[in-house]
Design an enzyme around this catalytic site. Structure first.
Site, PDB file in Angstrom:
ATOM      1  N   ALA A 133       0.864  -1.188   0.000  1.00  0.00           N
ATOM      2  CA  ALA A 133       0.000   0.000   0.000  1.00  0.00           C
ATOM      3  C   ALA A 133       0.893   1.228   0.000  1.00  0.00           C
ATOM      4  O   ALA A 133       1.931   1.244   0.671  1.00  0.00           O
ATOM      5  CB  ALA A 133      -0.918   0.011   1.216  1.00  0.00           C
ATOM      6  N   ALA A 135       0.631   5.547   0.229  1.00  0.00           N
ATOM      7  CA  ALA A 135      -0.199   6.724   0.440  1.00  0.00           C
ATOM      8  C   ALA A 135       0.643   7.983   0.322  1.00  0.00           C
ATOM      9  O   ALA A 135       1.806   7.933  -0.081  1.00  0.00           O
ATOM     10  CB  ALA A 135      -0.880   6.643   1.804  1.00  0.00           C
ATOM     11  N   ILE A 137       1.941   9.997   2.551  1.00  0.00           N
ATOM     12  CA  ILE A 137       3.014  10.221   3.506  1.00  0.00           C
ATOM     13  C   ILE A 137       3.932   9.010   3.645  1.00  0.00           C
ATOM     14  O   ILE A 137       5.137   9.153   3.846  1.00  0.00           O
ATOM     15  CB  ILE A 137       2.428  10.607   4.883  1.00  0.00           C
ATOM     16  N   ALA A 138       3.373   7.821   3.529  1.00  0.00           N
ATOM     17  CA  ALA A 138       4.163   6.614   3.790  1.00  0.00           C
ATOM     18  C   ALA A 138       3.667   5.462   2.932  1.00  0.00           C
ATOM     19  O   ALA A 138       2.644   5.571   2.245  1.00  0.00           O
ATOM     20  CB  ALA A 138       4.071   6.250   5.270  1.00  0.00           C
ATOM     21  N   GLN A 139       4.405   4.357   2.959  1.00  0.00           N
ATOM     22  CA  GLN A 139       3.943   3.137   2.321  1.00  0.00           C
ATOM     23  C   GLN A 139       4.199   1.968   3.264  1.00  0.00           C
ATOM     24  O   GLN A 139       4.967   2.066   4.220  1.00  0.00           O
ATOM     25  CB  GLN A 139       4.614   2.915   0.974  1.00  0.00           C
ATOM     26  N   VAL A 140       3.514   0.849   2.998  1.00  0.00           N
ATOM     27  CA  VAL A 140       3.549  -0.309   3.895  1.00  0.00           C
ATOM     28  C   VAL A 140       4.096  -1.526   3.164  1.00  0.00           C
ATOM     29  O   VAL A 140       3.773  -1.757   1.990  1.00  0.00           O
ATOM     30  CB  VAL A 140       2.130  -0.608   4.438  1.00  0.00           C
ATOM     31  N   LYS A 155       5.638   0.171   8.194  1.00  0.00           N
ATOM     32  CA  LYS A 155       5.256   1.443   7.586  1.00  0.00           C
ATOM     33  C   LYS A 155       6.485   2.349   7.532  1.00  0.00           C
ATOM     34  O   LYS A 155       7.155   2.557   8.550  1.00  0.00           O
ATOM     35  CB  LYS A 155       4.145   2.095   8.419  1.00  0.00           C
ATOM     36  N   ASP A 290     -10.638   8.076  12.015  1.00  0.00           N
ATOM     37  CA  ASP A 290     -10.619   7.782  10.577  1.00  0.00           C
ATOM     38  C   ASP A 290     -11.113   6.354  10.372  1.00  0.00           C
ATOM     39  O   ASP A 290     -10.487   5.544   9.701  1.00  0.00           O
ATOM     40  CB  ASP A 290      -9.197   7.950  10.040  1.00  0.00           C
TER      41      ASP A 290
END
Length: 510
Positions: A133, A135, A137-140, A155, A290
Site C-alpha cells: 500500500a 499513500a 506520507i508513507a507506504q507499507v 510502515k 478515521d
C-alpha cells in the site's frame, strides 16, 4: 520562509484549480468575499496552461488536489473533517479523496529502515515484500521477523517527505496571511487557524513514534472490548520514520460477500461497530477518527480489527458528559433539558432565550424521530444540531466537529452492513450506561474525591498561593500613573498606521 517566493506555488495551485474546474467550487464552498475571488482568479486564470490536468473522471476538487500532490491530498483529507469551514457538500466530496500514489522503490525503503533502526534489514527480517500500500506520507510492506517468524506490517515514511510538506505548508500559511491582509471579511473563516490545525495534524503523522504511541494508548483502553482488537506495536522495530506492527489478517469491512462467506452475522457486526465507537468516545474520550471501511477488517472469528492510527480524536471528560447528556436528552425527546445543557456548558451565550432554543431543538429532533428506522440518522441529527447552535451564537468546537465527522463515517459503515439498522436503539444502551456512571450521586462523590486529591497535593503551597493572589489584586487596584501624553502619541501612531493600511488597500483594490 513564508515570503513572496511562495507566490510561484500559489500560481501553480490557482492554475490547477482553474484548469480542473475546481476554482469556483472551492471559492463557493468557502463563501469567499470578492477580494479573495479577485486574487484567486488573478493567480489562476492567466496561467491556466501551467496547471496540472489531473484525472477528468474525478470530481473537480478531488481531481485538483490529487494532481497537486501529497500535501494537497492530505490538506483535502483534513478539510473533510471540517464541514464547518468548507461546507457539508465539499466535505462529502473530500471525504472520498484517495491518496493512493505510486510507491517508492523497495531499496529506498530498506535504506530508510537501516538508517532509523541502525542495522541491516536482512538481520531484522527474513522476508521483506514489495509495497502492499502506498499513500501520500508513507507506504507499507509485509515482512517476517527473523527472530520469531512473526508476520508484521512495516510502515515507512517517503524519503524527503518532511521537506516537501514544509514547502507546501509554508505556501499555505502565505496564502492565509494574504487572505487576512487583503480580505478582512474572510477572517470569519479563520484561515490561519485552519492552516495551523492542518500543520499540527501533519506534524503528528510525520513522526511515526506519535502514531505508535496513539496505537498503544488505544490498545490499552480497549483491551477488554469483546470482538475488537488492534495489531500490536513492535516498539523495538519502530522509530521516527519507521513503524512496525503485527500483521492483520482479515477481510475488508466493505466486502459484504466476504463477510458472509466467513459466516459472520452482519446485523450484529453493524451494531458492534457503532457501539464500540460510542464507547471509545464516551468512556475513554479517545477514539479512532478515521474509522472508514479501508481501516477496518473482519477476522475469521468475527473480530473487528482496526489499524492506521494517524488521526485520533480526544475529548475531555467534561465535554463527554455534555455530549452524552445532549444525546440522552434527544433519545428521551427532552428538548428543554438539551437546551439547558447547552446553556450550562456555556456553548450558547447566556443572553439567549432557553425556551426559544428548546423549540428550535424540537424542530430538529421531531422530524428525525418520525422517520422510518432505515432513515433515522444520528449523523444528520448532529449536523442539524450544529446548524441551530450556530444560529444561536455557539462558537465552533473543533473536537465536536471531528466527533460529528467520525460519527457520519461510522454510521455509514454500520448501514453498509445492515441498511435497516435503527441507530437510536443501538446507541441507547451505551449512552444510558454512560449517563448512569458519569452523572449522578456516585459521579459527584468521585468528582469530590478527585478535587480533594488535588487540594491535598497542593496543600503545602495553598497559603503562599492565596497570599500571592491577594498581593496581585491589591497592586491591580492602584495602577501606576502614566503620563497622558503617552496615550496621545500612541493613538496618533495607531491612527497613522491604520490610515496607511486603508489607503494601500484602497489603491490595491481600486
Amino acid at each position: 520562509m513564508r515570503g513572496p517566493h511562495n507566490i510561484w506555488r500559489l500560481i501553480r495551485t490557482g492554475a490547477t484549480l482553474e484548469r480542473t474546474g475546481a476554482m469556483n467550487v472551492v471559492l463557493d464552498a468557502f463563501d469567499a468575499p470578492k477580494p479573495i475571488r479577485f486574487v484567486a482568479k488573478l493567480l489562476g486564470k492567466p496561467f491556466m496552461w501551467l496547471g496540472y490536468y489531473g484525472d477528468p473522471s474525478m470530481p473537480p476538487a478531488t481531481r485538483a488536489l490529487t494532481a497537486l500532490g501529497p500535501a494537497y491530498i492530505k490538506f483535502g483529507q483534513v478539510l473533510s473533517t471540517r464541514p464547518d469551514v468548507v461546507g457539508e457538500e465539499l466535505a462529502v466530496q473530500l471525504r472520498v479523496l484517495q491518496d493512493k500514489l505510486p510507491p517508492f522503490d523497495v531499496a529506498e525503503a530498506k535504506r530508510e529502515i537501516e538508517k532509523e533502526l541502525g542495522q541491516p534489514v536482512d538481520t531484522i527480517f527474513s522476508d521483506f515484500s514489495e509495497p502492499v500500500a502506498a499513500a501520500s506520507i508513507a507506504q507499507v510492506h509485509k515482512a517476517t521477523l527473523r527472530e520469531t517468524g512473526e508476520e508484521v506490517a512495516v510502515k515507512v515514511l517517503r524519503p524527503g517527505i518532511e521537506a516537501a510538506f514544509r514547502k507546501d505548508v509554508d505556501a499555505f500559511y502565505f496564502a492565509a496571511r494574504l487572505a487576512d491582509v487583503f480580505a478582512p471579511g474572510a477572517r470569519r473563516l479563520r484561515p490561519m487557524d485552519v492552516i495551523e490545525h492542518f500543520d499540527g495534524v501533519v506534524r503528528g503523522e510525520l513522526d511515526l513514534r506519535l502514531e505508535s504511541a496513539a496505537a498503544s494508548e488505544f490498545a490499552a483502553n480497549t483491551v477488554d472490548d469483546a470482538g475488537f482488537r488492534l495489531p500490536p506495536i513492535k516498539w523495538e522495530y519502530s522509530a521516527r520514520r519507521v513503524m512496525t506492527l503485527g500483521w492483520a489478517d482479515g477481510v475488508s469491512m466493505g466486502d459484504n460477500d466476504a463477510i458472509d462467506a466467513l459466516g459472520v452475522d452482519r446485523v450484529e457486526l453493524s451494531e458492534r461497530v457503532l457501539q464500540l465507537f460510542l464507547n471509545h468516545a464516551l468512556r475513554d474520550g479517545f477514539f479512532h477518527a478515521d474509522m472508514h471501511q479501508g481501516n477496518l477488517k473482519v477476522a475469521a472469528n468475527g473480530d473487528i480489527i482496526a489499524y492506521d492510527f494517524g488521526i485520533m480524536g480526544h475529548i475531555d471528560e467534561y465535554t463527554r458528559r455534555v455530549y452524552a447528556e445532549i444525546l440522552f436528552g434527544f433519545i428521551r425527546k427532552d428538548y428543554k433539558r438539551v437546551a439547558e445543557v447547552h446553556f450550562e456548558a456555556g456553548y450558547v451565550p447566556a443572553d439567549k432565550d432557553v425556551d426559544e432554543f428548546a423549540r428550535a431543538l424540537r424542530a430538529v429532533g421531531e422530524p428525525i424521530f418520525g422517520m422510518d428506522a432505515t432513515r433515522i440518522s444520528m449523523a444528520r441529527l448532529l449536523s442539524y444540531l450544529f446548524e441551530v447552535t450556530e444560529r444561536f451564537g455557539m462558537e465552533t468546537r473543533t473536537e465536536l466537529i471531528l466527533l460529528q465527522r467520525t460519527m457520519v463515517v461510522v454510521e455509514g459503515v454500520a448501514r453498509s452492513l445492515n441498511p435497516r439498522m435503527n441507530i437510536w436503539e443501538v446507541a441507547s444502551p451505551i449512552v444510558t450506561d454512560y449517563i448512569k456512571t458519569s452523572i449522578g450521586p456516585r459521579a459527584a462523590l468521585r468528582d469530590l474525591g478527585k478535587t480533594a486529591m488535588v487540594l491535598a497535593r497542593f496543600g503545602p503551597r495553598l497559603p503562599a498561593l492565596v497570599e500571592a493572589a491577594l498581593v496581585r489584586q491589591a497592586k491591580e487596584e492602584t495602577p501606576p500613573h502614566r503620563p497622558f501624553w503617552r496615550w496621545i502619541v500612541l493613538a496618533g501612531v495607531v491612527g497613522v498606521l491604520l490610515g496607511g493600511a486603508i489607503f494601500a488597500l484602497g489603491q490595491h483594490l481600486g
